[in-house]
Design an enzyme around this catalytic site. Structure first.
Site, PDB file in Angstrom:
ATOM      1  N   GLY A 174       0.828  -1.201   0.000  1.00  0.00           N
ATOM      2  CA  GLY A 174       0.000   0.000   0.000  1.00  0.00           C
ATOM      3  C   GLY A 174       0.861   1.249   0.000  1.00  0.00           C
ATOM      4  N   HIS A 440      12.219  37.651   2.476  1.00  0.00           N
ATOM      5  CA  HIS A 440      13.293  36.999   1.728  1.00  0.00           C
ATOM      6  C   HIS A 440      14.494  36.765   2.633  1.00  0.00           C
ATOM      7  CE1 HIS A 440      15.901  35.947  -1.602  1.00  0.00           C
ATOM      8  NE2 HIS A 440      16.809  36.773  -1.089  1.00  0.00           N
TER       9      HIS A 440
HETATM   10  P1  NAD Z   1      -4.733   5.050   2.089  1.00  0.00           P
HETATM   11  O1  NAD Z   1      -6.124   4.839   1.643  1.00  0.00           O
HETATM   12  O2  NAD Z   1      -4.133   6.407   2.055  1.00  0.00           O
HETATM   13  O3  NAD Z   1      -3.756   4.110   1.240  1.00  0.00           O
HETATM   14  C1  NAD Z   1      -3.944   2.723   1.095  1.00  0.00           C
HETATM   15  C2  NAD Z   1      -3.274   2.311  -0.188  1.00  0.00           C
HETATM   16  O4  NAD Z   1      -3.300   0.878  -0.289  1.00  0.00           O
HETATM   17  C3  NAD Z   1      -4.000   2.869  -1.417  1.00  0.00           C
HETATM   18  O5  NAD Z   1      -3.101   3.636  -2.178  1.00  0.00           O
HETATM   19  C4  NAD Z   1      -4.496   1.611  -2.120  1.00  0.00           C
HETATM   20  O6  NAD Z   1      -4.520   1.749  -3.532  1.00  0.00           O
HETATM   21  C5  NAD Z   1      -3.484   0.559  -1.652  1.00  0.00           C
HETATM   22  N1  NAD Z   1      -3.970  -0.840  -1.823  1.00  0.00           N
HETATM   23  C6  NAD Z   1      -5.213  -1.322  -1.605  1.00  0.00           C
HETATM   24  N2  NAD Z   1      -5.259  -2.644  -1.923  1.00  0.00           N
HETATM   25  C7  NAD Z   1      -4.028  -3.001  -2.345  1.00  0.00           C
HETATM   26  C8  NAD Z   1      -3.451  -4.221  -2.817  1.00  0.00           C
HETATM   27  N3  NAD Z   1      -4.158  -5.357  -2.934  1.00  0.00           N
HETATM   28  N4  NAD Z   1      -2.153  -4.229  -3.191  1.00  0.00           N
HETATM   29  C9  NAD Z   1      -1.409  -3.087  -3.089  1.00  0.00           C
HETATM   30  N5  NAD Z   1      -1.906  -1.905  -2.652  1.00  0.00           N
HETATM   31  C10 NAD Z   1      -3.190  -1.856  -2.265  1.00  0.00           C
HETATM   32  O7  NAD Z   1      -4.657   4.430   3.566  1.00  0.00           O
HETATM   33  P2  NAD Z   1      -3.489   4.448   4.636  1.00  0.00           P
HETATM   34  O8  NAD Z   1      -2.195   4.846   4.034  1.00  0.00           O
HETATM   35  O9  NAD Z   1      -3.600   3.131   5.325  1.00  0.00           O
HETATM   36  O10 NAD Z   1      -3.950   5.614   5.604  1.00  0.00           O
HETATM   37  C11 NAD Z   1      -5.229   5.561   6.266  1.00  0.00           C
HETATM   38  C12 NAD Z   1      -5.719   6.928   6.625  1.00  0.00           C
HETATM   39  O11 NAD Z   1      -4.881   7.526   7.601  1.00  0.00           O
HETATM   40  C13 NAD Z   1      -5.744   7.838   5.426  1.00  0.00           C
HETATM   41  O12 NAD Z   1      -7.080   8.140   5.128  1.00  0.00           O
HETATM   42  C14 NAD Z   1      -5.004   9.067   5.820  1.00  0.00           C
HETATM   43  O13 NAD Z   1      -5.745  10.230   5.607  1.00  0.00           O
HETATM   44  C15 NAD Z   1      -4.701   8.895   7.302  1.00  0.00           C
HETATM   45  N6  NAD Z   1      -3.283   9.289   7.502  1.00  0.00           N
HETATM   46  C16 NAD Z   1      -2.931  10.587   7.311  1.00  0.00           C
HETATM   47  C17 NAD Z   1      -1.608  10.957   7.427  1.00  0.00           C
HETATM   48  C18 NAD Z   1      -1.224  12.380   7.205  1.00  0.00           C
HETATM   49  O14 NAD Z   1      -2.091  13.228   7.154  1.00  0.00           O
HETATM   50  N7  NAD Z   1       0.064  12.691   7.069  1.00  0.00           N
HETATM   51  C19 NAD Z   1      -0.634  10.016   7.724  1.00  0.00           C
HETATM   52  C20 NAD Z   1      -1.018   8.706   7.876  1.00  0.00           C
HETATM   53  C21 NAD Z   1      -2.362   8.355   7.767  1.00  0.00           C
END
Ligand code: NAD
Ligand code: FAD
Length: 455
Positions: A174, A440
């Site tokens: 992911g 700046h």
């Molecule tokens: P996410 O939804 O951001 O990412 C999950 C990823 O996993 C996606 O890109 C998806 O396409 C991928 N995925 C799904 N199935 C897959 C597969 N079979 N094989 C490979 N890839 C696959 O979720 P996350 O990263 O777990 O984060 C969860 C939540 O936590 C998010 O909604 C985010 O907003 C929040 N978060 C925010 C921050 C921040 O603001 N800096 C930091 C960490 C988490």
């Protein structure tokens, strides 16, 4: 029975901030927390990850010491101390939240709560009653429904935050926000990292230009990133290596590593609340969000659901502001919160920040757009900091000149996106932005340069 004006279930950034704000507005508040105050954000999310991000930055600076004329510099990383520092920061902030709730005279009940009726909840043996109730129970990590996803060595972000070693090699399943932040951190700390992402781009909700540049930058650093690849199976080889099998463009591939992080999203959490007793007629399926209207009101008019549990946008600051909106609805206060302008950031190295519409979203909405771009390599402060990598892209409405979106990769991108959120909330046009005096040398000047270049 204990009566309060407001009951809040869950003391994460949605729950505890709303509890304090409600108390300041004169409401009597009882808040329930089944684990630690501060919720996911403070205990297993925003804060501990950003402690590790800071460690990774320091390590990268040390590795780059020659760039700053510091020759023959050697250092040893004590990972236990890295983790203890993180734990100390979390403990300090948690004490701060406890103090905040105590000074606001919020009644904190450190137990899990569940409904016994529309206005009543039970925690332990005690029943509590309130006129209004806010659910702020957050979310939990999702796991892929594939063979091997439940093997004991498969870590989610919470497990990874308690790891006792730096992985020799790490597969990150992911390439979303969590996956990319951990990939960046553990690469800096010395792991050989491979990210396997299902979509064509990492960070799917981000502007494609930023996601593409981040991928290039992290790949150049040595992180392997495989996009368009669906992970199908996880297993363990005889030599104990973890084998992650995936399918990419019709072909099968595999990654072998010593450790594995699964970061494929989070599911709203409302288990054990006994929503039926509260009067909910249509229960969401397990892991699905509790539906709410724009005031965060559920189908039961005096019950609200804020933050991750309503699945709208899983960010700490969104949880807090949704709580304020619910509170405004409860107290009849005028509400000017604009959920169309929510800055967000990814704390990779380089950092990414965004606010407003992406270029694709502007296209989908058929909005005529003027695009301005500037590069960190032309910014004096960025070069002085030895951070030349980065881009700032601003999107303005071609006719009205209004700033529609800002997309940034580079040093301080999170703060730059915040600055752009401020401009957007004041409905700033390109011409108005160009009349603002920027100090700046600052990284902020990339915003001014991007505005100058928009046509
Ligand atoms: P996410 O939804 O951001 O990412 C999950 C990823 O996993 C996606 O890109 C998806 O396409 C991928 N995925 C799904 N199935 C897959 C597969 N079979 N094989 C490979 N890839 C696959 O979720 P996350 O990263 O777990 O984060 C969860 C939540 O936590 C998010 O909604 C985010 O907003 C929040 N978060 C925010 C921050 C921040 O603001 N800096 C930091 C960490 C988490
Ligand atoms: P939570 O913070 O999850 O809090 C819910 C609380 O409710 C929990 O403490 C839980 O114990 C409690 N609870 C649940 N059920 C009950 C019950 N029945 N009775 C009593 N208590 C109950 N967001 C950002 O904006 N910036 C970031 O940098 C960022 N980094 C993240 C990094 C990671 C690794 C993760 C996992 C998330 C990150 N997030 C980040 C997302 C952020 O943590 C969440 O969006 C935020 O915590 C949601 O707040 P909340 O109040 O809705 O729920």
């Amino acid at each position: 029975m204990n009566h309060s004006d407001l009951i809040i279930i869950g003391a994460g950034p949605g729950g505890y901030e709303t509890a304090v704000a409600a108390a300041h507005r004169g409401l009597s508040v009882t808040i329930f927390e089944g684990a630690n105050v501060g919720g996911t954000c403070l205990n297993a999310g925003c804060i501990p990850t950003k402690c590790l991000v800071r460690n990774a930055e320091v390590v990268e600076q040390f590795k780059d010491s020659e760039k700053f004329g510091i020759d023959n510099f050697t250092f040893e990383l004590d990972f236990n101390k890295v983790m203890s520092r993180k734990d100390e920061v979390v403990a300090t902030l948690r004490a701060g939240v406890e103090q905040l709730l105590a000074s606001a005279k919020v009644n904190v009940v450190k137990e899990r709560a569940s409904f016994t009726g529309p206005h009543t909840v039970k925690a332990g043996e005690t029943e509590y009653e309130a006129d209004n109730i806010i659910l702020a129970t957050g979310s939990v990590s999702k796991a892929l429904p594939i063979p091997g996803a439940d093997l004991p060595f498969v870590m989610d972000s919470t497990a990874m935050l308690s790891i006792d070693h730096i992985p020799e090699s790490l597969t990150v399943v992911g390439g979303g926000v969590i996956g990319m932040e951990f990939a960046s951190v553990f690469h800096a700390l010395g792991s050989k990292v491979t990210v396997v992402e299902y979509m064509k781009q990492i960070l799917p909700p981000f502007d494609a230009d930023i996601a593409k540049r981040l991928k290039q930058s992290l790949s150049k650093q040595g992180i392997e990133i495989i996009t368009g690849a669906a992970v199908k199976e996880i297993s363990q080889a005889e030599d104990y290596e973890i084998v992650t099998r995936y399918e990419c463009k019709g072909k099968e591939g595999e990654v072998r590593s010593s450790d594995l992080l699964m970061a494929v999203g989070r599911a709203p959490y409302w288990e054990g609340l006994n929503l039926e007793a509260a009067g909910f007629r249509e229960l969401p399926a397990k892991g699905r969000p509790i539906p709410v209207d724009d005031y965060m009101r559920t189908e039961v008019p005096h019950i609200f659901a804020i933050g991750d549990v309503n699945g709208r946008m899983m960010l700490a600051h969104v949880a807090t502001f949704q709580g304020l909106r619910a509170l405004n609805a409860i107290t009849g206060k005028e509400d000017t919160i604009d959920f169309g302008i929510v800055p967000s950031a990814v704390f990779t190295h380089p950092e990414c920040g965004m606010v407003g519409l992406t270029e694709q979203q502007c296209k989908d909405r058929e909005l005529p757009v003027k695009k301005g771009t500037s590069f960190f390599r032309a910014n004096g402060k960025a070069l002085a900091m030895a951070e030349p990598e980065g881009i700032c892209k601003l999107l303005f409405h071609k006719e009205t000149g209004l700033l529609l979106g800002a997309h940034i990769m580079g040093a301080e991108a999170a703060d730059l996106a915040q600055q752009c959120a401020d401009l957007m909330s004041r409905k700033t046009t390109q011409a108005e932005l160009e009349d603002i005096i920027f100090s700046h040398p600052t990284i902020s000047e990339v915003i001014l340069s991007a505005a100058h270049s928009a046509s």
